[in-house]
Enzyme design. Sequence first.
Site, PDB file in Angstrom:
ATOM      1  N   ASP A  16      16.661 -51.632 -54.408  1.00 43.50           N
ATOM      2  CA  ASP A  16      15.850 -52.749 -54.910  1.00 43.50           C
ATOM      3  C   ASP A  16      16.372 -54.116 -54.465  1.00 43.50           C
ATOM      4  OD1 ASP A  16      14.571 -50.709 -56.207  1.00 43.50           O
ATOM      5  OD2 ASP A  16      15.271 -51.240 -58.208  1.00 43.50           O
ATOM      6  N   GLY A  62      10.918 -50.898 -56.201  1.00 41.86           N
ATOM      7  CA  GLY A  62      11.620 -52.179 -56.338  1.00 41.86           C
ATOM      8  C   GLY A  62      11.509 -52.777 -57.721  1.00 41.86           C
TER       9      GLY A  62
HETATM   10  O1  F6P Z   1      16.474 -48.367 -59.218  1.00 41.07           O
HETATM   11  C1  F6P Z   1      15.964 -47.977 -58.008  1.00 41.07           C
HETATM   12  C2  F6P Z   1      14.608 -47.371 -58.138  1.00 41.07           C
HETATM   13  O2  F6P Z   1      14.412 -46.689 -56.955  1.00 41.07           O
HETATM   14  C3  F6P Z   1      13.449 -48.335 -58.456  1.00 41.07           C
HETATM   15  O3  F6P Z   1      12.977 -49.001 -57.339  1.00 41.07           O
HETATM   16  C4  F6P Z   1      12.427 -47.411 -59.049  1.00 41.07           C
HETATM   17  O4  F6P Z   1      11.527 -48.084 -59.892  1.00 41.07           O
HETATM   18  C5  F6P Z   1      13.277 -46.477 -59.810  1.00 41.07           C
HETATM   19  O5  F6P Z   1      14.511 -46.406 -59.145  1.00 41.07           O
HETATM   20  C6  F6P Z   1      12.705 -45.097 -59.952  1.00 41.07           C
HETATM   21  O6  F6P Z   1      13.592 -44.339 -60.648  1.00 41.07           O
HETATM   22  P1  F6P Z   1      13.440 -42.818 -61.013  1.00 41.07           P
HETATM   23  O7  F6P Z   1      13.677 -42.029 -59.781  1.00 41.07           O
HETATM   24  O8  F6P Z   1      14.492 -42.587 -62.053  1.00 41.07           O
HETATM   25  O9  F6P Z   1      12.047 -42.646 -61.526  1.00 41.07           O
END
Ligand code: F6P
Length: 411
Positions: A144, A191
């Site tokens: 991000d 992001g």
């Molecule tokens: O924190 C990084 C990230 O890739 C964000 O961009 C995204 O919203 C989130 O993780 C998604 O997370 P998860 O895989 O836990 O749903």
Amino acid sequence: MAKRNIIVGQSGGPTAVINSSLAGVYKTARERGFHTVYGMLHGIQGLLDEQYVDLSTQIHSDMDIELLKRTPSAFLGSCRYKLPEIHEDMEIYEKIFAILDKLEIEVFIYIGGNDSMDTIKKLSDYAIVKGHSQKFLGVPKTIDNDLALTDHTPGFGSAAKYIAASTKEIIRDALGLAYKKDMITIIEIMGRNAGWLTGATALAKTEECDGPDLIYLPEVPFDIEKFRDKVKELLKQKQSIIIAVSEGIKLPDGRYVCELSGGADYVDPFGHKQLAGTAAYLAGFLAAEIGCKTRGIEFSTLQRSASHMASRVDIDEAFMVGGAAVKAADEGDTGKMVVIDRLSDDPYMSTAGIYDVHKIANNEKLVPRSWMNEDASYVTDEFINYIEPLIQGDYTPFMVNGLPQHLVLKR
Ligand code: F6P
């Protein structure tokens, strides 16, 4: 005499280069004479269940280090686990420090984003208050790119490279069919509340490619009617429209666009809603409003796991910050995070610095408004110049039978 042991964990959303930081920690810890290098399995959450490995049982050679640098996702496993405030639950801290004392840990390293830096902040505060001698250091990581005080974060450059390359490929595909019928393609990019990665689609604009037509970042409220009108205007000039949107774009009333389709129900321990479905929703909305073919594409986890497309600059910097954290802790620092300082753009050069983690944890660094155009539907050249050096170079994957090989945990 107490042994000089070190423990390292990975936390938060994985990236294509988080394991390069792990490799940097391991190699530097060995060079600096640490006795055992432990890896927490699934971060602090696994450590609380006494889940850890001696990394020397996993990494046997320089070749394994090289393989680790090219392996996506968290080799040790990750977690999204929020430690309670110290005054809320002392027992949990007593338990963690009892485990660290048992393992004779001198240095604790956590590779993660701003939520993970909250863990470093709390543990280092607790250690100081209670007189524990362990040092706690953070290593930045997040696709991000929303960590404060560092020029950028490891993981961002590789995700940006994959996104820009895939955007170019999607544009070629769409153009191939743009004959006597309109077609709108909407690409959704991760992001959360920061638009750094969505803006990276602008890198697709090259000599032979026009790049996306519109780019919407989450920093500015999204006006869905104005958006529709703009797309209608564009369709008068061309038949294939490519639009990049952040998963986190929000309506002026504060709701995420993806919530309009019923998405974003799951909320993690840090209060982040799971964002998905923005592109699909907008594709349906435009199809209904304009009556042409539309397609929503969600890069989802591909953008953070595409190590076959990783940036060399990113892999090298990820390795560098891992090593710098070990060095800093070994020299007495605690409660800090390693940062990347940009020294020059051309040639691109950077170095590792260090900052108080209290100024980084739980903060989000957003794209400045001045790096977007007037109606916030594209990014500026300044934005593009900032990202361009970070996607340079490659690390050729080790190919076996036509596919990249990875280093995986053996238990
Ligand atoms: O924190 C990084 C990230 O890739 C964000 O961009 C995204 O919203 C989130 O993780 C998604 O997370 P998860 O895989 O836990 O749903």
